[in-house]
Design a protein around this motif. Structure first.
Motif, PDB file in Angstrom:
ATOM      1  N   ILE A  36      16.876  23.706  54.887  1.00 51.83           N
ATOM      2  CA  ILE A  36      16.542  23.162  53.564  1.00 51.83           C
ATOM      3  C   ILE A  36      16.045  24.278  52.654  1.00 51.83           C
ATOM      4  N   LYS A  37      15.130  25.097  53.187  1.00 51.02           N
ATOM      5  CA  LYS A  37      14.526  26.165  52.392  1.00 51.02           C
ATOM      6  C   LYS A  37      15.539  27.245  52.050  1.00 51.02           C
ATOM      7  N   LEU A  38      16.336  27.672  53.043  1.00 51.12           N
ATOM      8  CA  LEU A  38      17.280  28.763  52.848  1.00 51.12           C
ATOM      9  C   LEU A  38      18.404  28.370  51.886  1.00 51.12           C
ATOM     10  N   ALA A  39      18.911  27.150  52.043  1.00 52.34           N
ATOM     11  CA  ALA A  39      20.048  26.722  51.226  1.00 52.34           C
ATOM     12  C   ALA A  39      19.624  26.128  49.890  1.00 52.34           C
ATOM     13  N   GLY A  40      18.319  25.912  49.711  1.00 56.89           N
ATOM     14  CA  GLY A  40      17.850  25.315  48.464  1.00 56.89           C
ATOM     15  C   GLY A  40      18.369  23.907  48.266  1.00 56.89           C
ATOM     16  N   ILE A  41      18.446  23.146  49.375  1.00 53.90           N
ATOM     17  CA  ILE A  41      18.958  21.775  49.282  1.00 53.90           C
ATOM     18  C   ILE A  41      18.014  20.927  48.434  1.00 53.90           C
ATOM     19  N   PRO A  42      18.521  20.298  47.371  1.00 55.67           N
ATOM     20  CA  PRO A  42      17.641  19.539  46.484  1.00 55.67           C
ATOM     21  C   PRO A  42      17.138  18.254  47.123  1.00 55.67           C
ATOM     22  N   PHE A  43      15.881  17.937  46.862  1.00 53.15           N
ATOM     23  CA  PHE A  43      15.271  16.722  47.392  1.00 53.15           C
ATOM     24  C   PHE A  43      15.315  15.685  46.287  1.00 53.15           C
ATOM     25  N   ARG A  44      16.389  14.880  46.277  1.00 50.31           N
ATOM     26  CA  ARG A  44      16.544  13.905  45.197  1.00 50.31           C
ATOM     27  C   ARG A  44      17.166  12.627  45.736  1.00 50.31           C
ATOM     28  N   VAL A  45      16.911  11.540  45.030  1.00 48.46           N
ATOM     29  CA  VAL A  45      17.555  10.271  45.359  1.00 48.46           C
ATOM     30  C   VAL A  45      19.035  10.375  44.985  1.00 48.46           C
ATOM     31  N   PRO A  46      19.939  10.039  45.908  1.00 47.22           N
ATOM     32  CA  PRO A  46      21.358  10.173  45.582  1.00 47.22           C
ATOM     33  C   PRO A  46      21.803   9.134  44.562  1.00 47.22           C
ATOM     34  N   PRO A  47      22.795   9.466  43.737  1.00 49.47           N
ATOM     35  CA  PRO A  47      23.352   8.459  42.826  1.00 49.47           C
ATOM     36  C   PRO A  47      24.082   7.376  43.606  1.00 49.47           C
ATOM     37  N   ASP A  48      24.361   6.273  42.943  1.00 54.13           N
ATOM     38  CA  ASP A  48      24.939   5.107  43.621  1.00 54.13           C
ATOM     39  C   ASP A  48      26.221   5.432  44.381  1.00 54.13           C
ATOM     40  N   HIS A  49      27.092   6.253  43.804  1.00 58.67           N
ATOM     41  CA  HIS A  49      28.381   6.519  44.450  1.00 58.67           C
ATOM     42  C   HIS A  49      28.222   7.311  45.745  1.00 58.67           C
ATOM     43  N   ALA A  50      27.046   7.945  45.946  1.00 65.20           N
ATOM     44  CA  ALA A  50      26.818   8.739  47.161  1.00 65.20           C
ATOM     45  C   ALA A  50      26.105   7.956  48.257  1.00 65.20           C
ATOM     46  N   LEU A  51      25.733   6.723  47.984  1.00 66.17           N
ATOM     47  CA  LEU A  51      24.985   5.951  48.981  1.00 66.17           C
ATOM     48  C   LEU A  51      25.796   5.650  50.238  1.00 66.17           C
ATOM     49  N   PRO A  52      27.085   5.251  50.133  1.00 68.58           N
ATOM     50  CA  PRO A  52      27.822   4.893  51.354  1.00 68.58           C
ATOM     51  C   PRO A  52      27.884   6.005  52.392  1.00 68.58           C
ATOM     52  N   GLU A  53      27.969   7.276  51.967  1.00 67.95           N
ATOM     53  CA  GLU A  53      28.069   8.351  52.950  1.00 67.95           C
ATOM     54  C   GLU A  53      26.761   8.567  53.702  1.00 67.95           C
ATOM     55  N   ARG A  54      25.670   7.980  53.216  1.00 66.48           N
ATOM     56  CA  ARG A  54      24.377   8.146  53.879  1.00 66.48           C
ATOM     57  C   ARG A  54      23.941   6.908  54.653  1.00 66.48           C
ATOM     58  N   VAL A  55      24.662   5.818  54.516  1.00 63.24           N
ATOM     59  CA  VAL A  55      24.165   4.557  55.060  1.00 63.24           C
ATOM     60  C   VAL A  55      24.087   4.580  56.585  1.00 63.24           C
ATOM     61  N   GLY A  56      24.977   5.304  57.257  1.00 65.26           N
ATOM     62  CA  GLY A  56      24.921   5.370  58.716  1.00 65.26           C
ATOM     63  C   GLY A  56      23.610   5.936  59.212  1.00 65.26           C
ATOM     64  N   ALA A  57      23.167   7.026  58.585  1.00 70.77           N
ATOM     65  CA  ALA A  57      21.891   7.623  58.967  1.00 70.77           C
ATOM     66  C   ALA A  57      20.731   6.723  58.584  1.00 70.77           C
ATOM     67  N   VAL A  58      20.821   6.070  57.433  1.00 72.49           N
ATOM     68  CA  VAL A  58      19.754   5.159  56.993  1.00 72.49           C
ATOM     69  C   VAL A  58      19.599   4.008  57.990  1.00 72.49           C
ATOM     70  N   LEU A  59      20.712   3.457  58.456  1.00 68.11           N
ATOM     71  CA  LEU A  59      20.656   2.385  59.454  1.00 68.11           C
ATOM     72  C   LEU A  59      19.970   2.863  60.730  1.00 68.11           C
ATOM     73  N   LYS A  60      20.288   4.078  61.162  1.00 68.17           N
ATOM     74  CA  LYS A  60      19.693   4.591  62.393  1.00 68.17           C
ATOM     75  C   LYS A  60      18.194   4.799  62.223  1.00 68.17           C
ATOM     76  N   VAL A  61      17.768   5.270  61.043  1.00 69.49           N
ATOM     77  CA  VAL A  61      16.346   5.433  60.773  1.00 69.49           C
ATOM     78  C   VAL A  61      15.626   4.089  60.891  1.00 69.49           C
ATOM     79  N   ILE A  62      16.153   3.080  60.210  1.00 69.11           N
ATOM     80  CA  ILE A  62      15.510   1.764  60.216  1.00 69.11           C
ATOM     81  C   ILE A  62      15.482   1.193  61.631  1.00 69.11           C
TER      82      ILE A  62
END
Length: 313
Positions: A81-107
């Motif tokens: 995260i630090k080296l690549a400067g990955i931004p810490f932001r809420v994704p826009p709506d169109h980017a939510l589906p690509e993250r839902v698998g990980a979100v389900l696993k977290v919950i």
């Protein structure tokens, strides 16, 4: 190690907020942490550590790895995260589906941690599941996860009595929450009409456990399907339990002994129970003792001590 505060938000200046359809700050934070630059397991581990109130040791247990290995994974991910400067932001709506698998696993993992007695975690996981189902009402795995959680949560009042664990076949069913069970069944019906992924299969198993009598042969068949879908050794262990309950403890023992889960306490407690049923008390005691070495929750440890005491009489 001290636990992180449950869903403690990051510092305000670190977060780039955008307008989204999520409508819930905590769920937004989960989506935020589940960044696709990482493998799903790394996304989930980082989120559980940063927001879920779980220690590194608890996360390691959830992933069936040593705490030292999990610590290295988290350190590498934070360095990336630090080296690549990955931004810490809420994704826009169109980017939510690509993250839902990980979100389900977290919950799912937060709920699992809460299932052992940390009700505040289980309650929050169910709440997040409801929010996610509102956001994605046609996503079968979202519906499946929520169905799974509410069916298990419906039995929370009956799972403990005076601080001791009450096993499923000994629970007072009048203490089960019938409204939650009805909700779970309705959610499962909606999910099955669309698809049958891993969470939907687990929801079907959870619903079977709410029937007056559990159809263990059907549960075993569903776990076999879950193993096919996920390759999970824990699912295979649960299949062994169902096979034993369906009347084949010797076959269940063969399944159990083929699994490489030596650091997983429930492998040893399951194996011990099977050995007890098959008339091998000394081997059963040894397996119970190995499980005791690995378990950390006191109610479970007391249950196994009683099992050992019964066999030693």
């Amino acid at each position: 190690m001290a636990k992180a505060t449950l869903f403690a938000a990051p510092e305000a200046e670190e977060v780039d907020m955008v307008e989204t359809a999520i409508g819930d700050e905590r769920l937004e934070l989960v989506f935020m942490c589940c960044h696709p630059a990482f493998a799903v397991d790394a996304q989930v581990a980082l989120t559980l550590r940063a927001l879920g109130g779980l220690s590194t040791e608890e996360i390691a247990q959830a992933f069936l790895v040593a705490p030292s290995a999990m610590k290295r994974r988290l350190t590498r991910a934070k360095a990336k995260i630090k080296l690549a400067g990955i931004p810490f932001r809420v994704p826009p709506d169109h980017a939510l589906p690509e993250r839902v698998g990980a979100v389900l696993k977290v919950i799912y993992l937060i709920f699992n941690e809460g299932y052992g007695g940390r009700d505040e975690l289980a309650d929050e996981a169910v709440r997040l599941g409801r929010m996610l189902a509102t956001l994605m009402p046609d996503e079968p795995e979202v519906l499946g996860l929520l169905a799974l959680m509410v069916c298990h949560h419906a039995r929370r009042s009956a799972r403990h009595r005076e601080g001791e664990i009450v096993l499923l076949d000994q629970q007072d069913r009048t203490e089960w929450d019938s409204a939650l069970i009805a909700e779970g069944r309705a959610l499962l019906d909606r999910a099955i009409a669309r698809s049958c992924g891993p969470y939907v299969v687990q929801a079907a198993i959870a619903v079977l456990h709410t029937e007056p009598e559990t159809d263990w042969a059907q549960v075993a068949a569903l776990y076999l399907e879950l193993v096919r879908l996920t390759g999970s050794p824990v699912a295979e262990l649960n299949r062994a339990v169902a096979v034993a309950q369906a009347g084949a403890p010797q076959a269940a023992l063969r399944i159990t002994e083929a699994l490489g889960l030596d650091n997983y306490p429930y492998l040893h407690s399951t194996r011990a129970e099977l050995l007890r049923r098959l008339g091998h008390p000394e081997e059963a005691i040894a397996a119970y003792r190995r499980a005791l070495e690995l378990l950390t929750t006191e109610p479970e440890r007391r249950l196994l001590r009683r099992r050992i005491a019964d066999l030693e009489q």
